[in-house]
Motif scaffolding. Structure first.
Motif, mmCIF file in Angstrom:
data_model
loop_
_atom_site.group_PDB
_atom_site.id
_atom_site.type_symbol
_atom_site.label_atom_id
_atom_site.label_comp_id
_atom_site.label_asym_id
_atom_site.label_seq_id
_atom_site.Cartn_x
_atom_site.Cartn_y
_atom_site.Cartn_z
ATOM 1 N N ASN A 1 0.363 -0.732 -0.289
ATOM 2 C CA ASN A 1 0.136 0.088 -0.070
ATOM 3 C C ASN A 1 1.140 1.506 0.329
ATOM 4 O O ASN A 1 1.749 1.154 0.767
ATOM 5 N N GLY B 1 -5.986 3.371 -3.119
ATOM 6 C CA GLY B 1 -5.960 1.819 -4.291
ATOM 7 C C GLY B 1 -5.245 1.410 -4.020
ATOM 8 O O GLY B 1 -5.386 0.117 -5.149
ATOM 9 N N GLU C 1 -4.892 7.504 -6.331
ATOM 10 C CA GLU C 1 -3.940 6.107 -6.364
ATOM 11 C C GLU C 1 -2.380 5.838 -6.759
ATOM 12 O O GLU C 1 -1.919 7.128 -7.709
ATOM 13 N N THR D 1 -2.815 -0.553 -3.232
ATOM 14 C CA THR D 1 -1.546 -1.108 -4.842
ATOM 15 C C THR D 1 -0.588 -2.424 -3.801
ATOM 16 O O THR D 1 -0.649 -2.654 -2.631
ATOM 17 N N ASP E 1 -3.446 5.104 0.735
ATOM 18 C CA ASP E 1 -4.560 6.371 -0.636
ATOM 19 C C ASP E 1 -5.735 5.329 -0.306
ATOM 20 O O ASP E 1 -5.707 4.204 -0.596
#
Length: 362
Positions: free
Chosen positions: A215, A245, A340, A247, A243
């Motif tokens: 992340n 997103g 993101e 990730t 964020d």
């Protein structure tokens, strides 16, 4: 309204230089003092960062020394620092417990103690989300702590010590992987590795699977959050920063595929689990694979000195998820500007260093 005086400890580093730019460009402070052992002139500052530093007071300081700390916290004319932002401390992985104890735990505790002594309005401690247990489900602020890097271990030890300092009004931020202009250790090593595989004309493959959580949070959102909690968060508050997103490795690889026009993949569970049995050797092999081509690529493009490296420490090669729920701070009125990680975010990092001839044009 009277603007505050702020002290930024470790302010020449990645987050620090962006915080200086944020505060200067928005004209939020009366006086800004940046303390760091590193001189701005030797820190590979981009133009916008250098322009911002020209408008603040820089003081070289050794924050392991009580005398130096006292000097850093002293303002003339009977003034005091309203906000102290602690971005100081060892950031390199692979160091010893003794190094982290001195350069993270001791530095934080000594500086926070001085902050309480001189009566600063708020002390903002920037910690790390690596303090949480490694799991796929995003960790909230009250979730289980099980630090999986030594940096995180000593950051959390310091967090706990802040509670014991009488008269200290503090707030703790725990960011996920921070990326953006000036990043050298967050997403940056993966970007550099992508450049290496473009140079080698080979497929880039990482350990574990694409679903390994990494992340992220943009450094500008971190700076915005630092200022936000300084102005309004209650004493002892803890906030994650991540964020929207969510990730993971697959998302990062997709961005790198677009940026470098390379193929990427993952070794999968069988190979990765075998690697886990001798991770030290695998880590050395990976670094040997990447370091010389990176050096050759830089020389080919006329780059003789750069702070950038594809080197990755063994701690970060382990199968540890960094999954962070960063929504709690939004209930206080904070809003993320970078939802993101994107291809544009990767390119922003590259362009920051290319402008200084520190990253090869490929």
């Amino acid at each position: 309204m009277v603007k505050p005086n702020v002290l930024i400890l470790g302010g020449v580093g990645f987050i620090g230089r962006n915080l200086v730019q944020f505060l200067v460009e928005k004209a939020l402070c009366d006086h800004i003092r940046v303390v760091d052992k590193v001189l701005p002139t030797t820190a590979f500052l981009g133009k916008k960062h250098a322009d911002a530093f020209a408008k603040v007071e820089y003081m070289q300081g050794n924050l392991t020394s009580p005398a130096s700390i006292t000097k850093c916290f002293t303002l003339d004319g009977g003034r005091k620092f309203n906000y102290v932002f602690n971005l100081a401390g060892e950031t390199k992985y692979g160091q010893t417990d003794a190094v982290y104890n001195e350069k993270i735990f001791d530095v934080t505790v000594k500086c926070a103690t001085e902050a309480a002594k001189v009566g600063v309005d708020k002390f903002i401690e920037v910690s790390t989300a690596q303090v949480y247990e490694s799991k796929k489900k995003a960790s909230k602020e009250g979730d289980k702590i099980d630090a999986w890097t030594l940096i995180a271990k000593y950051k959390f030890n310091a967090e706990n010590k802040l509670k014991e300092i009488a008269g200290l009004n503090y707030v703790i931020l725990r960011p996920a992987v921070v990326y953006g202009p000036g990043d050298v250790s967050g997403v940056s090593p993966r970007i550099i590795t992508g450049a290496v595989y473009k140079f080698l004309d080979e497929k880039m493959e990482f350990l574990w699977g694409g679903d390994l959580k990494v992340n992220t949070v943009h450094v500008n959102d971190v700076c915005k959050a630092i200022w936000h909690v300084a102005l309004g968060a209650p004493k002892g508050a803890v906030f994650n920063l991540a964020d929207k997103g969510d990730t993971d490795q697959a998302k990062i690889n997709k961005c790198l595929e677009k940026v470098f026009a390379i193929k990427t993949g993952f070794h999968g569970s069988i190979v990765s689990n075998l690697a886990q049995l001798n991770l030290k050797a695998v880590c050395e092999q990976a670094n040997n694979k990447h370091l010389k081509p990176w050096s050759d690529l830089c020389k080919q493009k006329g780059i003789l000195n750069t702070p950038l490296t594809p080197y990755i420490d063994q701690e970060l090669l382990s199968n540890n998820h960094l999954a962070v729920d960063g929504t709690a701070i939004e209930a206080t009125g904070f809003k993320y500007d970078y939802p993101e990680l994107t291809e544009a975010g990767i390119r922003e990092e590259i362009e920051y260093f290319q402008a200084q001839n520190l990253f090869p044009a490929i």
